[in-house]
Design a protein around this motif. Structure first.
Motif, PDB file in Angstrom:
ATOM      1  N   THR A   1     -59.201 -53.616   6.830  1.00 15.47           N
ATOM      2  CA  THR A   1     -59.562 -54.938   6.291  1.00 15.47           C
ATOM      3  C   THR A   1     -60.518 -54.795   5.121  1.00 15.47           C
ATOM      4  OG1 THR A   1     -59.377 -55.862   8.524  1.00 15.47           O
ATOM      5  CG2 THR A   1     -60.443 -57.221   6.850  1.00 15.47           C
ATOM      6  N   SER A   2     -60.133 -55.332   3.978  1.00 19.14           N
ATOM      7  CA  SER A   2     -61.022 -55.424   2.816  1.00 19.14           C
ATOM      8  C   SER A   2     -61.303 -56.889   2.542  1.00 19.14           C
ATOM      9  CB  SER A   2     -60.388 -54.752   1.596  1.00 19.14           C
ATOM     10  OG  SER A   2     -59.205 -55.442   1.217  1.00 19.14           O
ATOM     11  N   PHE A   3     -62.307 -57.159   1.720  1.00 22.76           N
ATOM     12  CA  PHE A   3     -62.749 -58.531   1.523  1.00 22.76           C
ATOM     13  C   PHE A   3     -62.975 -58.835   0.045  1.00 22.76           C
ATOM     14  CE2 PHE A   3     -64.110 -57.478   5.833  1.00 22.76           C
ATOM     15  CZ  PHE A   3     -63.622 -58.574   6.544  1.00 22.76           C
ATOM     16  N   ALA A   4     -62.576 -60.041  -0.353  1.00 21.35           N
ATOM     17  CA  ALA A   4     -62.916 -60.578  -1.664  1.00 21.35           C
ATOM     18  C   ALA A   4     -64.241 -61.326  -1.545  1.00 21.35           C
ATOM     19  CB  ALA A   4     -61.811 -61.510  -2.148  1.00 21.35           C
ATOM     20  N   PRO A   5     -64.898 -61.629  -2.657  1.00 25.96           N
ATOM     21  CA  PRO A   5     -66.144 -62.400  -2.580  1.00 25.96           C
ATOM     22  C   PRO A   5     -65.947 -63.702  -1.806  1.00 25.96           C
ATOM     23  CG  PRO A   5     -65.842 -61.522  -4.789  1.00 25.96           C
ATOM     24  CD  PRO A   5     -64.573 -61.232  -4.050  1.00 25.96           C
ATOM     25  N   GLY A   6     -66.869 -63.949  -0.858  1.00 29.94           N
ATOM     26  CA  GLY A   6     -66.808 -65.169  -0.070  1.00 29.94           C
ATOM     27  C   GLY A   6     -65.916 -65.090   1.142  1.00 29.94           C
ATOM     28  N   GLU A   7     -65.195 -63.997   1.311  1.00 28.37           N
ATOM     29  CA  GLU A   7     -64.240 -63.868   2.413  1.00 28.37           C
ATOM     30  C   GLU A   7     -64.864 -63.062   3.542  1.00 28.37           C
ATOM     31  OE1 GLU A   7     -59.663 -62.262   3.180  1.00 28.37           O
ATOM     32  OE2 GLU A   7     -60.720 -61.803   1.311  1.00 28.37           O
ATOM     33  N   GLY A   8     -64.849 -63.648   4.749  1.00 22.31           N
ATOM     34  CA  GLY A   8     -65.400 -62.956   5.898  1.00 22.31           C
ATOM     35  C   GLY A   8     -66.906 -62.774   5.801  1.00 22.31           C
ATOM     36  N   LEU A   9     -67.480 -62.147   6.824  1.00 19.26           N
ATOM     37  CA  LEU A   9     -68.925 -61.903   6.815  1.00 19.26           C
ATOM     38  C   LEU A   9     -69.345 -61.044   5.629  1.00 19.26           C
ATOM     39  CD1 LEU A   9     -71.773 -61.942   8.089  1.00 19.26           C
ATOM     40  CD2 LEU A   9     -71.051 -59.993   9.503  1.00 19.26           C
ATOM     41  N   PRO A  10     -68.683 -59.893   5.373  1.00 19.44           N
ATOM     42  CA  PRO A  10     -69.112 -59.083   4.220  1.00 19.44           C
ATOM     43  C   PRO A  10     -68.977 -59.820   2.899  1.00 19.44           C
ATOM     44  CG  PRO A  10     -67.741 -57.776   5.705  1.00 19.44           C
ATOM     45  CD  PRO A  10     -67.627 -59.199   6.145  1.00 19.44           C
TER      46      PRO A  10
ATOM     47  N   THR B   1     -63.200 -50.104  -9.250  1.00 18.41           N
ATOM     48  CA  THR B   1     -62.103 -50.455 -10.154  1.00 18.41           C
ATOM     49  C   THR B   1     -61.557 -51.823  -9.780  1.00 18.41           C
ATOM     50  OG1 THR B   1     -60.508 -49.319  -8.727  1.00 18.41           O
ATOM     51  CG2 THR B   1     -61.477 -48.042 -10.522  1.00 18.41           C
ATOM     52  N   ALA B   2     -60.892 -52.459 -10.740  1.00 21.36           N
ATOM     53  CA  ALA B   2     -60.306 -53.770 -10.492  1.00 21.36           C
ATOM     54  C   ALA B   2     -59.043 -53.622  -9.629  1.00 21.36           C
ATOM     55  CB  ALA B   2     -59.970 -54.441 -11.829  1.00 21.36           C
ATOM     56  N   PRO B   3     -58.737 -54.615  -8.773  1.00 21.03           N
ATOM     57  CA  PRO B   3     -59.561 -55.798  -8.499  1.00 21.03           C
ATOM     58  C   PRO B   3     -60.751 -55.422  -7.620  1.00 21.03           C
ATOM     59  CG  PRO B   3     -57.638 -55.783  -7.088  1.00 21.03           C
ATOM     60  CD  PRO B   3     -57.467 -54.615  -8.015  1.00 21.03           C
ATOM     61  N   VAL B   4     -61.903 -55.999  -7.926  1.00 19.59           N
ATOM     62  CA  VAL B   4     -63.121 -55.644  -7.221  1.00 19.59           C
ATOM     63  C   VAL B   4     -63.106 -56.289  -5.831  1.00 19.59           C
ATOM     64  CG1 VAL B   4     -65.625 -55.698  -7.257  1.00 19.59           C
ATOM     65  CG2 VAL B   4     -64.358 -55.487  -9.397  1.00 19.59           C
ATOM     66  N   ARG B   5     -63.208 -55.444  -4.811  1.00 20.94           N
ATOM     67  CA  ARG B   5     -63.239 -55.905  -3.424  1.00 20.94           C
ATOM     68  C   ARG B   5     -64.232 -55.045  -2.645  1.00 20.94           C
ATOM     69  NH1 ARG B   5     -59.044 -59.204  -1.865  1.00 20.94           N
ATOM     70  NH2 ARG B   5     -59.258 -58.605   0.338  1.00 20.94           N
ATOM     71  N   LEU B   6     -64.575 -55.540  -1.459  1.00 22.09           N
ATOM     72  CA  LEU B   6     -65.358 -54.734  -0.539  1.00 22.09           C
ATOM     73  C   LEU B   6     -64.398 -53.945   0.333  1.00 22.09           C
ATOM     74  CD1 LEU B   6     -68.214 -57.138   0.627  1.00 22.09           C
ATOM     75  CD2 LEU B   6     -68.455 -55.084  -0.748  1.00 22.09           C
ATOM     76  N   LEU B   7     -64.578 -52.618   0.325  1.00 22.45           N
ATOM     77  CA  LEU B   7     -63.663 -51.731   1.033  1.00 22.45           C
ATOM     78  C   LEU B   7     -64.364 -51.105   2.228  1.00 22.45           C
ATOM     79  CD1 LEU B   7     -62.129 -49.902  -2.056  1.00 22.45           C
ATOM     80  CD2 LEU B   7     -61.307 -51.977  -0.931  1.00 22.45           C
ATOM     81  N   PRO B   8     -63.661 -50.941   3.352  1.00 25.86           N
ATOM     82  CA  PRO B   8     -64.281 -50.288   4.514  1.00 25.86           C
ATOM     83  C   PRO B   8     -64.584 -48.830   4.203  1.00 25.86           C
ATOM     84  CG  PRO B   8     -61.920 -50.582   4.863  1.00 25.86           C
ATOM     85  CD  PRO B   8     -62.255 -51.325   3.603  1.00 25.86           C
ATOM     86  N   SER B   9     -65.671 -48.337   4.746  1.00 27.17           N
ATOM     87  CA  SER B   9     -66.065 -46.947   4.526  1.00 27.17           C
ATOM     88  C   SER B   9     -65.971 -46.180   5.836  1.00 27.17           C
ATOM     89  CB  SER B   9     -67.496 -46.879   3.982  1.00 27.17           C
ATOM     90  OG  SER B   9     -68.422 -47.150   5.023  1.00 27.17           O
ATOM     91  N   ARG B  10     -66.289 -44.889   5.756  1.00 28.27           N
ATOM     92  CA  ARG B  10     -66.347 -44.060   6.954  1.00 28.27           C
ATOM     93  C   ARG B  10     -67.766 -43.933   7.483  1.00 28.27           C
ATOM     94  NH1 ARG B  10     -62.231 -38.992   5.584  1.00 28.27           N
ATOM     95  NH2 ARG B  10     -60.363 -40.266   5.220  1.00 28.27           N
ATOM     96  N   ILE B  11     -68.658 -44.761   6.962  1.00 28.90           N
ATOM     97  CA  ILE B  11     -70.066 -44.705   7.389  1.00 28.90           C
ATOM     98  C   ILE B  11     -70.257 -45.699   8.538  1.00 28.90           C
ATOM     99  CG2 ILE B  11     -72.452 -44.879   6.648  1.00 28.90           C
ATOM    100  CD1 ILE B  11     -71.490 -44.468   3.777  1.00 28.90           C
ATOM    101  N   TRP B  12     -70.410 -45.186   9.751  1.00 32.89           N
ATOM    102  CA  TRP B  12     -70.569 -45.991  10.959  1.00 32.89           C
ATOM    103  C   TRP B  12     -71.805 -45.529  11.720  1.00 32.89           C
ATOM    104  CZ3 TRP B  12     -67.524 -50.012  12.896  1.00 32.89           C
ATOM    105  CH2 TRP B  12     -66.305 -50.250  12.250  1.00 32.89           C
ATOM    106  N   PHE B  13     -72.286 -46.454  12.561  1.00 25.96           N
ATOM    107  CA  PHE B  13     -73.254 -46.092  13.597  1.00 25.96           C
ATOM    108  C   PHE B  13     -72.765 -46.703  14.895  1.00 25.96           C
ATOM    109  CE2 PHE B  13     -76.627 -46.938  16.539  1.00 25.96           C
ATOM    110  CZ  PHE B  13     -77.357 -45.769  16.541  1.00 25.96           C
ATOM    111  N   SER B  14     -72.773 -45.914  15.971  1.00 20.03           N
ATOM    112  CA  SER B  14     -72.392 -46.437  17.280  1.00 20.03           C
ATOM    113  C   SER B  14     -73.235 -45.757  18.334  1.00 20.03           C
ATOM    114  CB  SER B  14     -70.902 -46.201  17.565  1.00 20.03           C
ATOM    115  OG  SER B  14     -70.578 -46.707  18.847  1.00 20.03           O
TER     116      SER B  14
END
Length: 538
Positions: free
Chosen positions: A221-230, A192-205
């Protein structure tokens, strides 16, 4: 300064000795060492590998020249033990160890040492071969095998599962096995808008008790396009590698108030067609320089995982299509069944109507003296029948009200309002009962118009109905202002039709009373004729 040959503790280099011949003909590097550990000879291949000339090595301790510092104590102890006890762990065997070049570079070598007895004492002849290229090729083969295994596992999961979460979890495990990096995570694109990358509960450690601060920073921490590594992976749709997150200006989690325990990071996209649906990121606590071949492999893995998403959506669309087809088929079957029922109903009604019309024609003809009389009476009765049918059609052949039916029958005479008195409670008649009542009303009305209350200016017609305790409907037809009325000398079609309709069609009763000022007809219609009529049908 290198001491002269005569002062060395080992044997002098004899041109005719066996080991001297070996030095001159061997393809490997050959180093000769005396029992004290000093170099007594050194061939050109050894110079090419280690960087020391023969003159620079003679008389010097071999371990100081070619053995890395961390292995020197073990070398000295092994030599002492052999000289004292004759016990040897590495002599006369081919082993692989690390050696040291003059430049300080460590590299792998293959080593074989043989003790030899000379007149001047015991010597050790070592054969060494630089295996750096072989080790590099083996390492590349191992890495290639790991990459292929990771791709195979991912493709296998993509072929077997419709769960994107399961595929992502397997992907994280595969990347860890491929890289050795201890921590991985999945960012998912919001729907849904605004479209962002959201952290999930899917991890590997691989070390669940570590990286707590970094995981806390990621969780908020979430990210917009171009922001941060993700975000950079998301917008560029290509893998990214950060050798040192602390020096990267576009790594927001590095600004977390507490130390985040990671040094290097990499990320790659999960692609569905041309859209990034997720970003996988991995982290190492040590600084690691970019490996572009590895990034290409990760890109291929991301494409395979994306196919799980594509197949899941395709199967969902197929299920929805199948469901819609089933619904459409059911609707068509119901429509066909309904059409079949309608055709049967139409056939039944047409046959009934033809039977009614035939009876009307036959009885009208029997009671008509001329063609004109027949035509006039027959058409009038057909018109009455048609009016009842029109009313039922408007109701979709459901129950119709008695008041509507009476108004329909009386419609040609409604302008004679002063001569009419109509009323009663709401009563609903079934279609078959409505047709019969309509024909009865028509015959009574025809007679009233010709000979009764509607044939004289002072005549009045009252039509009233009530409902009884047993649910029956009573209709009272009363004509006054006509004068004395006597029973007819013979029974005509109208009387016969009224009796037949009420007694046989409606299963009711009819009574006719002739009085000094007119005629009264009482009809009793049982509940069965109106039992569906407690509520109007839509």
């Amino acid at each position: 300064m290198t001491p002269p040959i005569s002062s060395l503790s080992g044997p002098s280099p004899d041109p005719d000795s066996a080991w001297r011949l070996v030095l001159d003909t061997a393809l490997d590097a050959v180093i000769v060492m005396d029992r004290s550990g000093a170099v007594v000879d050194w061939n050109e291949n050894a110079t090419a590998i280690f960087g020391w000339s023969r003159d620079e090595t003679l008389g010097r301790n071999m371990s100081d020249l070619i053995i890395p510092l961390r292995f020197r104590e073990a070398h000295t102890e092994g030599l002492r033990r052999f000289l004292e006890t004759g016990e040897a762990k590495v002599l006369r065997r081919r082993i692989e160890i690390w050696a040291l070049r003059r430049t300080g570079e460590e590299f792998p070598v293959e080593l074989s040492i043989s003790p030899m007895a000379e007149e001047d004492g015991l010597i050790f002849v070592g054969f060494l071969r630089d295996i750096s290229e072989r080790r590099s090729a083996e390492r590349q083969r191992e890495e290639h095998a790991l990459k292929m295994e990771a791709l195979y596992r991912t493709i296998s999961i993509a072929a077997e599962t419709i769960s994107l979460d399961d595929a992502l979890q397997v992907c994280l495990a595969s990347v860890h096995k491929l890289t050795g990096w201890p921590l991985g995570h999945v960012y998912l694109a919001s729907e849904t808008a605004p479209v962002r990358l959201l952290p999930s509960r899917i991890w590997f450690s691989s070390r669940p008790d570590e990286f707590a601060e970094f995981r806390s920073a990621t969780a908020v921490t979430s990210f917009a396009p171009g922001e941060g590594l993700p975000g950079r992976v998301w917008s560029g749709r290509e893998p990214e590698w950060i050798a040192d997150v602390a020096t990267d200006p576009n790594f927001p989690r590095a600004k977390w108030p507490k130390r985040i325990e990671v040094k290097s990071a990499l990320g790659f996209p999960i692609m569905s067609e041309d859209r990034v649906i997720a970003v996988i990121e991995f982290f190492s606590e040590a600084a690691v320089e970019p490996d572009f071949d590895l990034l290409l492999t990760l890109r291929a893995i991301g494409q395979q995982v994306g196919r799980v998403f594509e197949r899941r959506h395709a199967e969902e669309a197929l299920r929805e299509h199948a469901t819609s087809l089933e619904i459409e088929i059911d609707e068509r079957k119901r429509a066909q069944a309904h059409q079949k029922l309608l055709l049967a109903e139409v056939d039944h009604r047409v046959k009934n109507m033809l039977a009614v019309v035939t009876a009307i024609a036959s009885q009208t003809a029997r009671n008509s003296d001329t063609i004109d009389t027949f035509s006039q009476n027959f058409l009038a009765r057909l018109h009455a029948l048609s009016g009842a049918h029109s009313l039922l059609t408007e109701r979709n052949w459901k129950a119709t009200s008695l008041s509507d039916l009476v108004e329909k029958v009386l419609s040609p005479y409604l302008m004679l309002d002063s001569q009419l008195d109509i009323g009663g409670p709401l009563v609903w008649l079934q279609p078959k009962a409505a047709l019969s009542v309509s024909m009865v009303m028509h015959e009574l009305l025809t007679n009233a118009a010709k000979y009764g209350a509607l044939s004289v200016p002072k005549g009045r017609l009252s039509i009233q109905w009530t409902t009884g305790a047993n649910g029956e409907t009573r209709i009272r037809w009363c004509e006054i202002g006509v004068g004395p009325v006597s029973p007819p000398s013979r029974r005509g079609f109208g009387s016969a039709m009224i009796n037949a309709s009420v007694r046989h069609e409606l299963k009711g009763q009819v009574a006719v009373n002739y009085g000094p000022d007119g005629v009264e007809v009482d009809l009793v219609i049982p509940l069965s004729a109106s039992e569906e009529s407690s509520q109007p049908c839509a």
